[in-house]
Scaffold this motif. Structure first.
Motif, PDB file in Angstrom:
ATOM      1  N   ARG A  28       0.831  -1.205   0.000  1.00  0.00           N
ATOM      2  CA  ARG A  28       0.000   0.000   0.000  1.00  0.00           C
ATOM      3  C   ARG A  28       0.870   1.262   0.000  1.00  0.00           C
ATOM      4  NH1 ARG A  28      -3.890   2.545  -2.197  1.00  0.00           N
ATOM      5  NH2 ARG A  28      -5.282   3.730  -0.832  1.00  0.00           N
ATOM      6  N   LEU A  29       1.968   1.247   0.736  1.00  0.00           N
ATOM      7  CA  LEU A  29       2.891   2.396   0.735  1.00  0.00           C
ATOM      8  C   LEU A  29       3.473   2.611  -0.657  1.00  0.00           C
ATOM      9  CD1 LEU A  29       4.779   1.745   4.092  1.00  0.00           C
ATOM     10  CD2 LEU A  29       3.254   3.677   3.624  1.00  0.00           C
ATOM     11  N   TYR A  30       3.756   1.528  -1.349  1.00  0.00           N
ATOM     12  CA  TYR A  30       4.268   1.618  -2.719  1.00  0.00           C
ATOM     13  C   TYR A  30       3.217   2.187  -3.659  1.00  0.00           C
ATOM     14  CZ  TYR A  30       5.825   0.054  -7.329  1.00  0.00           C
ATOM     15  OH  TYR A  30       6.163   0.008  -8.654  1.00  0.00           O
ATOM     16  N   GLU A  31       1.986   1.689  -3.539  1.00  0.00           N
ATOM     17  CA  GLU A  31       0.896   2.188  -4.382  1.00  0.00           C
ATOM     18  C   GLU A  31       0.667   3.678  -4.174  1.00  0.00           C
ATOM     19  OE1 GLU A  31      -2.214  -0.333  -3.055  1.00  0.00           O
ATOM     20  OE2 GLU A  31      -1.812  -1.917  -4.511  1.00  0.00           O
ATOM     21  N   LEU A  32       0.874   4.138  -2.947  1.00  0.00           N
ATOM     22  CA  LEU A  32       0.642   5.547  -2.619  1.00  0.00           C
ATOM     23  C   LEU A  32       1.859   6.429  -2.881  1.00  0.00           C
ATOM     24  CD1 LEU A  32      -1.269   4.941   0.717  1.00  0.00           C
ATOM     25  CD2 LEU A  32      -2.245   5.965  -1.342  1.00  0.00           C
ATOM     26  N   GLY A  33       2.954   5.818  -3.347  1.00  0.00           N
ATOM     27  CA  GLY A  33       4.117   6.599  -3.711  1.00  0.00           C
ATOM     28  C   GLY A  33       5.083   6.899  -2.586  1.00  0.00           C
ATOM     29  N   TYR A  34       4.913   6.244  -1.444  1.00  0.00           N
ATOM     30  CA  TYR A  34       5.815   6.489  -0.313  1.00  0.00           C
ATOM     31  C   TYR A  34       7.024   5.564  -0.333  1.00  0.00           C
ATOM     32  CZ  TYR A  34       2.252   9.577   1.549  1.00  0.00           C
ATOM     33  OH  TYR A  34       1.361  10.603   1.713  1.00  0.00           O
ATOM     34  N   LEU A  35       6.886   4.374  -0.900  1.00  0.00           N
ATOM     35  CA  LEU A  35       8.030   3.513  -1.178  1.00  0.00           C
ATOM     36  C   LEU A  35       8.361   3.663  -2.656  1.00  0.00           C
ATOM     37  CD1 LEU A  35       7.498   0.127   0.732  1.00  0.00           C
ATOM     38  CD2 LEU A  35       9.322   1.787   1.068  1.00  0.00           C
ATOM     39  N   ALA A  36       9.621   3.946  -2.958  1.00  0.00           N
ATOM     40  CA  ALA A  36       9.985   4.327  -4.324  1.00  0.00           C
ATOM     41  C   ALA A  36      10.011   3.161  -5.296  1.00  0.00           C
ATOM     42  CB  ALA A  36      11.350   5.021  -4.301  1.00  0.00           C
ATOM     43  N   GLN A  37      10.333   1.954  -4.826  1.00  0.00           N
ATOM     44  CA  GLN A  37      10.506   0.827  -5.733  1.00  0.00           C
ATOM     45  C   GLN A  37       9.746  -0.397  -5.239  1.00  0.00           C
ATOM     46  OE1 GLN A  37      14.713   0.215  -5.822  1.00  0.00           O
ATOM     47  NE2 GLN A  37      15.161   2.215  -6.734  1.00  0.00           N
ATOM     48  N   GLU A  38       9.251  -1.170  -6.183  1.00  0.00           N
ATOM     49  CA  GLU A  38       8.520  -2.384  -5.820  1.00  0.00           C
ATOM     50  C   GLU A  38       9.429  -3.396  -5.135  1.00  0.00           C
ATOM     51  OE1 GLU A  38       5.184  -5.337  -7.823  1.00  0.00           O
ATOM     52  OE2 GLU A  38       6.639  -4.312  -9.101  1.00  0.00           O
ATOM     53  N   SER A  39      10.720  -3.325  -5.421  1.00  0.00           N
ATOM     54  CA  SER A  39      11.664  -4.260  -4.800  1.00  0.00           C
ATOM     55  C   SER A  39      11.763  -4.073  -3.293  1.00  0.00           C
ATOM     56  CB  SER A  39      13.057  -4.081  -5.423  1.00  0.00           C
ATOM     57  OG  SER A  39      13.548  -2.761  -5.212  1.00  0.00           O
ATOM     58  N   LEU A  40      11.247  -2.940  -2.781  1.00  0.00           N
ATOM     59  CA  LEU A  40      11.266  -2.681  -1.334  1.00  0.00           C
ATOM     60  C   LEU A  40      10.109  -3.370  -0.610  1.00  0.00           C
ATOM     61  CD1 LEU A  40      12.227   1.113  -1.388  1.00  0.00           C
ATOM     62  CD2 LEU A  40      13.718  -0.832  -0.902  1.00  0.00           C
ATOM     63  N   VAL A  41       9.200  -3.993  -1.371  1.00  0.00           N
ATOM     64  CA  VAL A  41       8.097  -4.756  -0.773  1.00  0.00           C
ATOM     65  C   VAL A  41       8.635  -6.145  -0.457  1.00  0.00           C
ATOM     66  CG1 VAL A  41       5.753  -5.614  -1.082  1.00  0.00           C
ATOM     67  CG2 VAL A  41       6.420  -3.427  -2.101  1.00  0.00           C
ATOM     68  N   THR A  42       9.205  -6.286   0.736  1.00  0.00           N
ATOM     69  CA  THR A  42       9.924  -7.503   1.106  1.00  0.00           C
ATOM     70  C   THR A  42       9.293  -8.286   2.249  1.00  0.00           C
ATOM     71  OG1 THR A  42      11.274  -6.282   2.704  1.00  0.00           O
ATOM     72  CG2 THR A  42      12.095  -6.396   0.434  1.00  0.00           C
ATOM     73  N   GLY A  43       8.410  -7.650   3.020  1.00  0.00           N
ATOM     74  CA  GLY A  43       7.871  -8.297   4.206  1.00  0.00           C
ATOM     75  C   GLY A  43       8.685  -8.014   5.449  1.00  0.00           C
ATOM     76  N   TYR A  44       9.789  -7.269   5.301  1.00  0.00           N
ATOM     77  CA  TYR A  44      10.616  -6.875   6.452  1.00  0.00           C
ATOM     78  C   TYR A  44      10.532  -5.370   6.647  1.00  0.00           C
ATOM     79  CZ  TYR A  44      14.542  -5.890   9.495  1.00  0.00           C
ATOM     80  OH  TYR A  44      15.310  -5.425  10.536  1.00  0.00           O
ATOM     81  N   PHE A  45      10.238  -4.952   7.870  1.00  0.00           N
ATOM     82  CA  PHE A  45      10.078  -3.527   8.206  1.00  0.00           C
ATOM     83  C   PHE A  45      11.466  -2.958   8.533  1.00  0.00           C
ATOM     84  CE2 PHE A  45       6.557  -0.675   9.975  1.00  0.00           C
ATOM     85  CZ  PHE A  45       7.361   0.462  10.025  1.00  0.00           C
ATOM     86  N   GLY A  46      12.123  -2.422   7.505  1.00  0.00           N
ATOM     87  CA  GLY A  46      13.453  -1.853   7.667  1.00  0.00           C
ATOM     88  C   GLY A  46      13.454  -0.340   7.621  1.00  0.00           C
ATOM     89  N   ASP A  47      14.634   0.223   7.389  1.00  0.00           N
ATOM     90  CA  ASP A  47      14.794   1.683   7.389  1.00  0.00           C
ATOM     91  C   ASP A  47      13.947   2.351   6.308  1.00  0.00           C
ATOM     92  OD1 ASP A  47      16.589   1.589   9.490  1.00  0.00           O
ATOM     93  OD2 ASP A  47      18.351   1.495   8.184  1.00  0.00           O
ATOM     94  N   ASP A  48      13.901   1.755   5.097  1.00  0.00           N
ATOM     95  CA  ASP A  48      13.137   2.351   3.998  1.00  0.00           C
ATOM     96  C   ASP A  48      11.649   2.412   4.324  1.00  0.00           C
ATOM     97  OD1 ASP A  48      15.313   2.815   2.253  1.00  0.00           O
ATOM     98  OD2 ASP A  48      15.307   0.715   1.644  1.00  0.00           O
ATOM     99  N   THR A  49      11.147   1.343   4.931  1.00  0.00           N
ATOM    100  CA  THR A  49       9.732   1.319   5.298  1.00  0.00           C
ATOM    101  C   THR A  49       9.442   2.335   6.390  1.00  0.00           C
ATOM    102  OG1 THR A  49       9.592  -1.023   4.723  1.00  0.00           O
ATOM    103  CG2 THR A  49       7.834  -0.134   6.101  1.00  0.00           C
ATOM    104  N   GLU A  50      10.310   2.427   7.365  1.00  0.00           N
ATOM    105  CA  GLU A  50      10.129   3.406   8.432  1.00  0.00           C
ATOM    106  C   GLU A  50      10.119   4.830   7.876  1.00  0.00           C
ATOM    107  OE1 GLU A  50      11.874   3.918  12.879  1.00  0.00           O
ATOM    108  OE2 GLU A  50      13.343   4.187  11.271  1.00  0.00           O
ATOM    109  N   THR A  51      11.042   5.122   6.955  1.00  0.00           N
ATOM    110  CA  THR A  51      11.085   6.442   6.330  1.00  0.00           C
ATOM    111  C   THR A  51       9.797   6.728   5.568  1.00  0.00           C
ATOM    112  OG1 THR A  51      13.499   6.331   6.110  1.00  0.00           O
ATOM    113  CG2 THR A  51      12.338   7.889   4.689  1.00  0.00           C
ATOM    114  N   ALA A  52       9.293   5.697   4.872  1.00  0.00           N
ATOM    115  CA  ALA A  52       8.050   5.860   4.108  1.00  0.00           C
ATOM    116  C   ALA A  52       6.873   6.127   5.033  1.00  0.00           C
ATOM    117  CB  ALA A  52       7.796   4.610   3.269  1.00  0.00           C
ATOM    118  N   VAL A  53       6.805   5.419   6.151  1.00  0.00           N
ATOM    119  CA  VAL A  53       5.712   5.605   7.107  1.00  0.00           C
ATOM    120  C   VAL A  53       5.764   7.016   7.700  1.00  0.00           C
ATOM    121  CG1 VAL A  53       4.766   4.873   9.329  1.00  0.00           C
ATOM    122  CG2 VAL A  53       5.461   3.164   7.643  1.00  0.00           C
TER     123      VAL A  53
END
Length: 509
Positions: free
Chosen positions: A173-198
């Motif tokens: 959902r973050l990717y669809e909304l443009g908060y995660l820049a790349q689909e490759s970041l949809v990994t199932g692990y909540f890392g730094d990129d996901t935290e920044t997006a949130v």
């Protein structure tokens, strides 16, 4: 023996009443707490307040008025009257209370609770256990049960370091909304990129910027009010221009591309999203742009039964060339519009099939269309209801063909579904062109005849309840993709559906 449960204050989840009742009916093994009760003994429950109270405020009264120890004073009462373990495959009355509690806490999608402990319940329990630092085995023993049923149990929340399928859903959902820049970041692990997006999502949407996905952030993710981090109304850029040109090539854009994201672009994007199994929000997010530029992008094809801003634009163009009267510019693609399209196609050397595909759209918007000087017939569609005597039977037959298919969050078929994906797939298979919407989106779809009285529902209607939806099958029954059952089922429209009822939609007249 008649036993009364009385409630005194206002702080305990009502689901614990079911546990207390189960304890009384099943018998108590703690002799000091109470003598064993026959399973067939009558149970009288008096509730003086429907609000919630503390466990220590519950007491048990014998017929002579003596106060028995409370659940808080004798925890063995709880421990000795439920199965040693609740696990995948078990059926037990307590499972319904467990599911209800997990739904209230945000770990399961809302649905009518059942006594069946299936894979969806197991997955929700594992997420709860992960959050509360319990063994993640998906089994509800005494420790997990006590924790879930505790009045102070915390709502679903995840932060950096968490891992699981629920994290992948959030990332998608973050990717669809443009908060995660790349689909490759949809990994199932909540890392730094996901935290920044949130944090970015929280900043743009005026929430506390803590980088965690808690109750407020979870509720926001699929709400109509969410503000994405992507291209939307009012922007002007070369990216918008390129997207507009592609939309026009596929038959969605009805005006000349100019690089400015106006109302016509919003309508075209929504129509494209509905045709390509995307969330319909009118924004050019990463998922939409990838789909738009894909060789597998589905071209436009407006047909009978549609209702959208794109239909309105087509009707305006048909009116411009004299094929449709202004009174029939309704936004609904009815028989009058279909007749006008056929007339336009025939007069412009196109195959007169009555649908607006790429070639018809190109001719309508290209400036070289031939006018029909005599105009068109009067009269128009009165609304979004699809007419057809066999429509209801066809829809129900299609829906029943998927009974037993597994419930999978976010799935739209054909071999697994969530509740909104099941309705979406069934309607489209029945010939009703309906874009994908979440259950929240169905509250205000506005396309069909709205049913506001639960008693007026009939077979073929779409029923929308809090956090869930299904297809009314008649005789007081409903077909739905059920998270609590873990599969597509046909079941009774129980009082739960009435209590949670929001509205219905009549698809067929």
């Amino acid at each position: 023996m008649s036993v009364h449960i009385y409630w005194k204050r206002h702080r305990m989840p009502a689901v614990l009443l079911a546990i207390t009742a189960a304890a009384l009916l099943g018998g108590c093994k703690n002799e000091e707490a109470a003598a064993p009760i026959e399973e067939t003994a009558p149970l009288s429950i008096s509730i003086q307040s429907e609000k919630v109270i503390e466990p220590e405020d519950i007491g048990l009264l014998t017929p002579d008025g003596q106060l028995m120890p409370s659940l808080a004073d004798t925890p063995e009462l709880l421990e000795n009257t439920v199965p040693e373990y609740l696990r995948n495959g078990v059926e037990h009355p307590l499972v319904a209370s467990l599911q209800e509690r997990l739904m209230d806490l945000g770990f399961m999608d809302n649905d009518e609770p059942t006594q069946y402990y299936g894979p969806v319940t197991e997955a929700a329990v594992k997420i709860y256990q992960r959050q509360n630092e319990l063994a993640q085995d998906g089994i509800v023993g005494q420790e997990t049960l006590r924790s879930i049923m505790d009045p102070s149990a915390k709502y679903y929340a995840v932060a950096k370091g968490a891992e699981g399928d629920d994290i992948k859903r959030i990332q998608t959902r973050l990717y669809e909304l443009g908060y995660l820049a790349q689909e490759s970041l949809v990994t199932g692990y909540f890392g730094d990129d996901t935290e920044t997006a949130v944090i970015k999502l929280q900043e743009i949407n005026d929430l506390e910027k803590d980088g965690k996905v808690g109750q407020k952030t979870t509720n926001l993710l699929y709400s109509d009010e969410i503000r994405p981090n992507l291209l939307y109304y009012g922007e002007k850029s070369d990216v918008v221009l390129a997207s507009q040109q592609r939309l026009k090539d596929l038959g969605y854009m009805t005006t000349t591309p100019d690089g400015s994201y106006g109302g016509d672009t919003v309508a075209a994007v929504k129509q494209f999203q509905s045709r390509n199994d995307l969330i319909v929000d009118g924004y050019l997010g990463p998922s939409t742009r990838i789909a738009l530029n894909s060789s597998e992008a589905q071209p436009n094809g407006l047909t009978l039964g549609e209702q959208s801003e794109s239909v309105t634009r087509i009707q305006q163009l048909l009116n411009k060339y004299g094929y449709l009267s202004s009174a029939n510019i309704t936004g609904y693609y009815g028989e009058v519009t279909e007749k006008a399209v056929k007339s336009f196609q025939s007069n412009n050397g196109l195959s007169a099939d009555g649908s607006v595909g790429q070639m018809t759209m190109a001719k309508l918007t290209g400036g070289s269309a031939r006018s029909y000087s005599a105009g068109s017939s009067s009269g128009g569609s009165k609304g979004g209801t699809v007419k057809g005597g066999s429509g209801v039977n066809g829809l129900l037959s299609i829906a029943r063909s998927k009974l037993g298919k597994p419930y999978v969050w976010g799935s739209k078929g054909p071999n697994s579904f969530d509740c909104s994906g099941f309705v979406y797939w069934s309607l489209n298979q029945a010939g009703v062109r309906q874009s994908y919407l979440t259950s929240a989106g169905w509250r205000n779809v506005g396309k069909y005849t709205k049913i506001t009285n639960f008693n007026n529902l009939k077979a073929g209607d779409i029923i929308v309840v809090r956090g869930h939806m299904g297809i009314v099958s008649g005789s007081g029954r409903v077909i739905d993709a059920s998270s609590s059952n873990g599969r597509v089922v046909e079941r009774s429209l129980s009082p739960w559906w009435r209590r949670n009822f929001i509205c219905g939609w009549r698809i067929f007249g």
